[in-house]
Scaffold this motif. Structure first.
Motif, mmCIF file in Angstrom:
data_model
loop_
_atom_site.group_PDB
_atom_site.id
_atom_site.type_symbol
_atom_site.label_atom_id
_atom_site.label_comp_id
_atom_site.label_asym_id
_atom_site.label_seq_id
_atom_site.Cartn_x
_atom_site.Cartn_y
_atom_site.Cartn_z
ATOM 1 N N THR A 1 0.848 -1.196 0.000
ATOM 2 C CA THR A 1 0.000 0.000 0.000
ATOM 3 C C THR A 1 0.882 1.245 0.000
ATOM 4 O O THR A 1 2.096 1.172 0.237
ATOM 5 N N VAL A 2 0.263 2.384 -0.231
ATOM 6 C CA VAL A 2 0.991 3.650 -0.177
ATOM 7 C C VAL A 2 1.628 3.821 1.201
ATOM 8 O O VAL A 2 2.802 4.170 1.315
ATOM 9 N N LYS B 1 -6.160 9.920 1.305
ATOM 10 C CA LYS B 1 -7.255 9.106 0.786
ATOM 11 C C LYS B 1 -6.780 7.831 0.083
ATOM 12 O O LYS B 1 -7.600 6.933 -0.180
ATOM 13 N N ILE B 2 -5.503 7.747 -0.220
ATOM 14 C CA ILE B 2 -5.010 6.562 -0.943
ATOM 15 C C ILE B 2 -4.008 5.747 -0.128
ATOM 16 O O ILE B 2 -3.373 4.837 -0.665
ATOM 17 N N LEU C 1 -2.892 2.363 -8.384
ATOM 18 C CA LEU C 1 -2.857 3.824 -8.460
ATOM 19 C C LEU C 1 -2.752 4.299 -9.903
ATOM 20 O O LEU C 1 -2.230 3.604 -10.777
ATOM 21 N N SER C 2 -3.222 5.517 -10.142
ATOM 22 C CA SER C 2 -3.016 6.143 -11.452
ATOM 23 C C SER C 2 -1.560 6.574 -11.573
ATOM 24 O O SER C 2 -0.820 6.603 -10.580
ATOM 25 N N ARG D 1 3.146 11.136 -7.258
ATOM 26 C CA ARG D 1 3.048 11.860 -5.992
ATOM 27 C C ARG D 1 3.638 11.049 -4.848
ATOM 28 O O ARG D 1 4.340 11.595 -3.986
ATOM 29 N N VAL D 2 3.384 9.753 -4.833
ATOM 30 C CA VAL D 2 3.963 8.884 -3.791
ATOM 31 C C VAL D 2 5.482 8.898 -3.895
ATOM 32 O O VAL D 2 6.194 9.028 -2.897
ATOM 33 N N SER D 3 5.991 8.787 -5.118
ATOM 34 C CA SER D 3 7.437 8.781 -5.316
ATOM 35 C C SER D 3 8.070 10.094 -4.887
ATOM 36 O O SER D 3 9.078 10.120 -4.179
#
Length: 201
Positions: free
Chosen positions: A92-93, A123-124, A132-133, A139-141
């Motif tokens: 997960t994120v 939210k993710i 994920l898109s 954005r996570v990276s």
């Protein structure tokens, strides 16, 4: 004395000479932007500078020392985010960020909370990265930058897939990094509206 200096760096990949005799010097608060068409060698130059691949010739100097003689020390200075996001698709994120935070020994949970807020990840957090898109993955990276305490950032097309809001968020954290005596070297097609030096390949 320059903090970071590149002397006559050349690179060949697949029997093709990508660039030859590149030279530049960087000090605290400097931003270098690498421009060029696809296939011109932007990614290869970033990987050479970050020590991930060897150049055909030339030297990379940090604090007057060749990185070939202090590789382990050099890697402690740098943060590399490639055009691929380098996040584990099965996690997960939240699990990805927790894993990365454990690698960074000098940071606290406050840094994680800040990263989640700045890149709107709340939210993710419980979604596996594989779902994920492309923009969400980016954005996570990029949130790793907020969890980073490294002086030199090497970023390959960091703003790809970002909407206007998150593009602005990225520029804000980049400015903060530079203002804190950091350095950054970025390969991008986008207009980074921060004072910079530029190399065109």
């Amino acid at each position: 004395m320059s903090f970071f200096e590149i002397k006559n760096i050349s690179c060949i990949r697949g029997n093709k000479l990508l660039f030859k005799n590149i030279n530049f010097k960087l000090n605290n608060k400097d931003l270098l932007v690498i421009k060029g068409s696809n296939g011109s060698g932007k990614t290869s130059l970033l990987k050479v500078l970050s020590g991930l691949i060897k150049p055909l010739s030339g030297n990379i100097i940090i604090k007057e020392k060749n990185i070939n003689k202090i590789k382990d020390e050099y890697f402690k200075y740098i943060e590399y985010i490639g055009h691929e996001n380098a996040i584990k698709s099965s996690l997960t994120v939240k699990e990805n960020l927790d894993f990365y935070l454990k690698i960074k020994k000098n940071l606290s949970k406050k840094n994680l909370d800040k990263a989640i807020k700045i890149f709107d990840l709340k939210k993710i957090l419980d979604i596996r990265a594989e779902h994920l898109s492309s923009g969400e993955k980016r954005r996570v990276s990029l949130s790793k930058l907020i969890l980073s305490n490294n002086k030199i950032w090497f970023l390959d097309e960091p703003t790809t897939g970002l909407d206007k809001k998150n593009f602005s968020n990225f520029l804000k954290i980049l400015k903060k990094h530079l203002n804190s005596n950091g350095l950054a070297i970025i390969a991008t097609h986008d207009d980074i509206k921060i004072k910079n030096k530029t190399i065109n390949l």
